[in-house]
Scaffold this motif. Structure first.
Motif, short mmCIF file in Angstrom:
data_model
loop_
_atom_site.label_atom_id
_atom_site.label_comp_id
_atom_site.label_asym_id
_atom_site.label_seq_id
_atom_site.Cartn_x
_atom_site.Cartn_y
_atom_site.Cartn_z
N ASP A 1 1.02 -1.58 -0.14
CA ASP A 1 0.18 0.01 -0.22
C ASP A 1 0.89 1.23 0.38
O ASP A 1 0.67 2.21 0.91
N ARG A 2 1.98 1.31 -0.60
CA ARG A 2 2.48 2.41 -1.31
C ARG A 2 3.15 2.45 -2.21
O ARG A 2 2.55 2.22 -3.52
N SER A 3 3.34 3.29 -2.62
CA SER A 3 3.41 4.55 -4.27
C SER A 3 4.89 3.89 -4.48
O SER A 3 5.93 4.07 -3.83
N ARG A 4 4.83 3.81 -6.32
CA ARG A 4 6.17 3.26 -7.08
C ARG A 4 7.61 4.07 -6.46
O ARG A 4 8.47 3.73 -6.23
N ASP A 5 7.25 5.15 -5.90
CA ASP A 5 7.84 6.46 -5.69
C ASP A 5 8.28 6.43 -4.20
O ASP A 5 9.84 6.69 -4.23
N ASP A 6 8.15 5.56 -3.39
CA ASP A 6 8.12 6.12 -2.45
C ASP A 6 9.18 4.92 -2.15
O ASP A 6 10.21 4.14 -1.96
N ILE A 7 8.68 3.15 -3.44
CA ILE A 7 9.88 1.80 -3.07
C ILE A 7 11.24 2.54 -3.63
O ILE A 7 12.15 1.98 -3.16
N ILE A 8 10.62 3.32 -4.71
CA ILE A 8 12.39 3.70 -5.41
C ILE A 8 13.14 4.36 -4.40
O ILE A 8 14.07 3.89 -4.23
N ASP A 9 12.20 5.21 -3.64
CA ASP A 9 13.35 6.24 -3.03
C ASP A 9 14.12 5.38 -1.73
O ASP A 9 14.97 5.34 -2.16
N GLN A 10 12.93 4.04 -1.29
CA GLN A 10 13.53 3.52 -0.26
C GLN A 10 14.73 2.64 -0.40
O GLN A 10 15.80 2.71 -0.46
N ALA A 11 14.41 2.52 -1.91
CA ALA A 11 15.59 1.61 -2.73
C ALA A 11 16.73 1.85 -2.65
O ALA A 11 17.97 1.53 -2.15
N ILE A 12 16.50 3.08 -3.41
CA ILE A 12 17.86 3.88 -3.73
C ILE A 12 18.41 4.71 -1.89
O ILE A 12 20.11 4.42 -1.82
N ALA A 13 17.71 4.48 -1.05
CA ALA A 13 18.23 5.17 0.30
C ALA A 13 18.64 3.61 0.58
O ALA A 13 20.08 4.26 1.09
N GLN A 14 18.64 3.07 0.69
CA GLN A 14 19.55 1.66 1.33
C GLN A 14 20.61 1.64 0.42
O GLN A 14 21.98 1.46 1.09
#
Length: 83
Positions: free
Chosen positions: A28-41
């Motif tokens: 229940d998140r946006s694609r942008d949130d998933i990508i932003d988290q992946a880049i941060a990690q």
């Protein structure tokens, strides 16, 4: 949510987009949130690795090194591996 400072167009394979969208729906998140988290990690992990590498290079330059055979032997002993 942090403010966006910039927008950067990127190319992502159709397969990855499908995976991202499935994960976004499941969490229940946006694609942008998933990508932003992946880049941060990714950046966090790589920054940690670079700091460790730099510390190792500094130690080697200062002569603070250990014999590789002794290091590998201790690891093997710790894990019960035969050498």
């Amino acid at each position: 949510m942090p403010q966006r400072a910039a927008s950067e167009p990127i190319t992502i394979s159709d397969e990855r987009i499908a995976e991202l969208d499935a994960l976004a729906r499941a969490t229940d998140r946006s694609r942008d949130d998933i990508i932003d988290q992946a880049i941060a990690q990714y950046l966090e992990a790589n920054n940690w690795q670079m700091k460790r590498i730099e510390a190792g290079i500094d130690a080697a330059r200062e002569g603070r090194v250990r014999d590789a055979d002794r290091v590998f032997a201790r690891i093997a002993d710790k894990h019960g591996w035969a050498r």
